[in-house]
Design an enzyme around this catalytic site. Sequence first.
Site, mmCIF file in Angstrom:
data_model
loop_
_atom_site.group_PDB
_atom_site.id
_atom_site.type_symbol
_atom_site.label_atom_id
_atom_site.label_comp_id
_atom_site.label_asym_id
_atom_site.label_seq_id
_atom_site.Cartn_x
_atom_site.Cartn_y
_atom_site.Cartn_z
ATOM 1 N N GLY A 44 74.074 32.988 38.308
ATOM 2 C CA GLY A 44 74.873 33.156 39.511
ATOM 3 C C GLY A 44 75.104 34.619 39.829
ATOM 4 N N GLN A 49 79.036 41.859 43.289
ATOM 5 C CA GLN A 49 78.252 42.385 42.171
ATOM 6 C C GLN A 49 77.067 43.251 42.617
ATOM 7 O OE1 GLN A 49 77.919 38.365 40.235
ATOM 8 N NE2 GLN A 49 78.082 39.634 38.403
ATOM 9 N N CYS A 88 78.487 36.938 32.069
ATOM 10 C CA CYS A 88 78.478 37.461 33.440
ATOM 11 C C CYS A 88 77.510 38.632 33.486
ATOM 12 C CB CYS A 88 79.884 37.923 33.803
ATOM 13 S SG CYS A 88 80.017 38.670 35.442
ATOM 14 N N LEU A 89 76.746 38.741 34.556
ATOM 15 C CA LEU A 89 75.788 39.849 34.672
ATOM 16 C C LEU A 89 76.495 41.207 34.707
ATOM 17 C CD1 LEU A 89 73.346 38.277 37.298
ATOM 18 C CD2 LEU A 89 72.901 38.630 34.857
ATOM 19 N N HIS A 130 83.108 30.474 38.624
ATOM 20 C CA HIS A 130 82.929 31.872 38.218
ATOM 21 C C HIS A 130 82.639 32.757 39.440
ATOM 22 C CE1 HIS A 130 81.136 34.905 35.270
ATOM 23 N NE2 HIS A 130 80.725 35.348 36.435
ATOM 24 N N GLU A 131 81.728 32.285 40.301
ATOM 25 C CA GLU A 131 81.336 33.103 41.465
ATOM 26 C C GLU A 131 82.470 33.207 42.481
ATOM 27 O OE1 GLU A 131 78.835 34.823 40.807
ATOM 28 O OE2 GLU A 131 78.147 33.522 39.183
ATOM 29 N N HIS A 134 84.748 35.837 41.392
ATOM 30 C CA HIS A 134 84.236 37.167 41.751
ATOM 31 C C HIS A 134 84.654 37.552 43.165
ATOM 32 C CE1 HIS A 134 81.746 38.821 38.597
ATOM 33 N NE2 HIS A 134 81.033 37.722 38.460
HETATM 34 CO CO CO Z 1 79.796 37.073 36.968
#
Ligand code: CO
Length: 163
Positions: A44, A49, A88-89, A130-131, A134
């Site tokens: 995701g 991000q 998470c990225l 999660h997204e 963000h």
């Molecule tokens: Co993330």
Amino acid sequence: MRKIRKYGENILRKRAEEVKNIDDKIRKLIKSMKETLVSVKGIGLAANQVGVLKRIFIAYDKERENLITVINPEIVDKKEIEMDLEGCLSFPEIYFSISRNKIVTVKGINEDGKEIIIDGKDLLARCFQHEIDHLNGILIIDYATEEEKKYYKEKLRKLTTNS
Ligand code: CO
């Protein structure tokens, strides 16, 4: 391909704005977000991000092997709770144990401007939550215990001093 912002960068803490109309700029952004997510083999990615404060996320649906784009997402239904490790990225090599709903229904609009309602379960449901976090400036570290933060102290320190 866009640069993925890491923990410590201010934009990750900002609330993204609603998308009013889907113009070429938004379409380009979505295309680049998809390319970025695929190239890093992620699950995701939220617009924050990649440095853009717009309410858009891309999720990879492993079961159906396709990418889901949701603009202005909203959780309209949720069921059951499950605790699992989550990455998470923006937090490479860091995983926190987070309690999330196991089944969620997300409402939003797709890249053609049509209203969509998507059911997600397990990993996909976790990804949706999660997204959306963000897009509200919420990060996985906000759910971490003091012990977990201590365990990743060095990695977290490196992330925040590099940015
Ligand atoms: Co993330």
